[in-house]
Design a protein around this motif. Sequence first.
Motif, PDB file in Angstrom:
ATOM      1  N   UNK A 127      29.711 -12.982  -5.414  1.00  0.00           N
ATOM      2  CA  UNK A 127      30.776 -11.213  -5.198  1.00  0.00           C
ATOM      3  C   UNK A 127      29.407 -10.752  -5.343  1.00  0.00           C
ATOM      4  N   UNK A 128      29.247  -9.918  -3.781  1.00  0.00           N
ATOM      5  CA  UNK A 128      28.074  -8.531  -3.386  1.00  0.00           C
ATOM      6  C   UNK A 128      28.137  -7.985  -4.984  1.00  0.00           C
ATOM      7  N   UNK A 129      27.456  -7.593  -6.137  1.00  0.00           N
ATOM      8  CA  UNK A 129      27.672  -6.836  -6.934  1.00  0.00           C
ATOM      9  C   UNK A 129      28.408  -7.323  -8.694  1.00  0.00           C
ATOM     10  N   UNK A 130      29.035  -8.336  -8.231  1.00  0.00           N
ATOM     11  CA  UNK A 130      29.466  -9.054  -9.465  1.00  0.00           C
ATOM     12  C   UNK A 130      28.430  -8.583 -10.814  1.00  0.00           C
ATOM     13  N   UNK A 131      28.041  -8.767 -10.891  1.00  0.00           N
ATOM     14  CA  UNK A 131      27.383  -8.959 -12.199  1.00  0.00           C
ATOM     15  C   UNK A 131      27.274  -7.580 -12.656  1.00  0.00           C
ATOM     16  N   UNK A 132      27.640  -6.324 -11.596  1.00  0.00           N
ATOM     17  CA  UNK A 132      27.964  -5.276 -12.227  1.00  0.00           C
ATOM     18  C   UNK A 132      29.022  -5.100 -13.018  1.00  0.00           C
TER      19      UNK A 132
END
Length: 208
Positions: free
Chosen positions: A26-31
């Motif tokens: 998921x794009x930016x999921x780590x954020x």
Amino acid sequence: MTPGAADLLLVVDVQVDFLPGGALPVPGGDAVVGPVNALQGKFRHVALTQDWHPADHVSFADTHPGRAPFETVELPYGPQVLWPRHCVQGSAGAAFAPGLATDRASLAVRKGMDPRVDSYSAFLEADRTTRTGLAGALAERGIARVVLCGLATDFCVAWSALDARAAGFDVWVVEDAVRGIDAGGSLAQAWLRMEAAGVRRIGSAAIG
Ligand code: VGL
Ligand code: ZN
């Protein structure tokens, strides 16, 4: 919003396979990990979910010869998006994201375990009849309001939010603590469906 005894934070699918570098990133999921951890400190009730599929799960493209990820197939319960193989039970990719706080959760729900039925929702499987038991568990704890965060906004967060509404809970999504996949416009569509159902949006800063 000041969370109290009737409020629960539902942390949806913050797992390795949904982070950048994972099987279904998921794009930016780590954020979301930082904001989700901060939110957990504000709630007395926290529940975690894990997408937890058998290796031959019906939602995996490689279970359907000739099919590719992100295509849609027709299953007995309706249309199903096919995904790259992800969150296989017990695999490294199915583990909670590194750094995700898990100690404060009193409840954990694993879903998508039936080989023939997917479950984006933490409440109701994709056949729309099989219940996970979460609604009953929350009712027994006296929960009236469910506040959602995690991954992915347009699939597991949205379906869980809609089913929580249908189960009679007051439902909020924390917009800075979610990220979406956005396959073919799914993100905007999910927000519209949630708004139409009375799901409300809030920022982390307004909770405390
Ligand atoms: C999810 C697609 C497939 C999610 C899970 O957690 O949003 N999306 N399985
Ligand atoms: Zn899945």
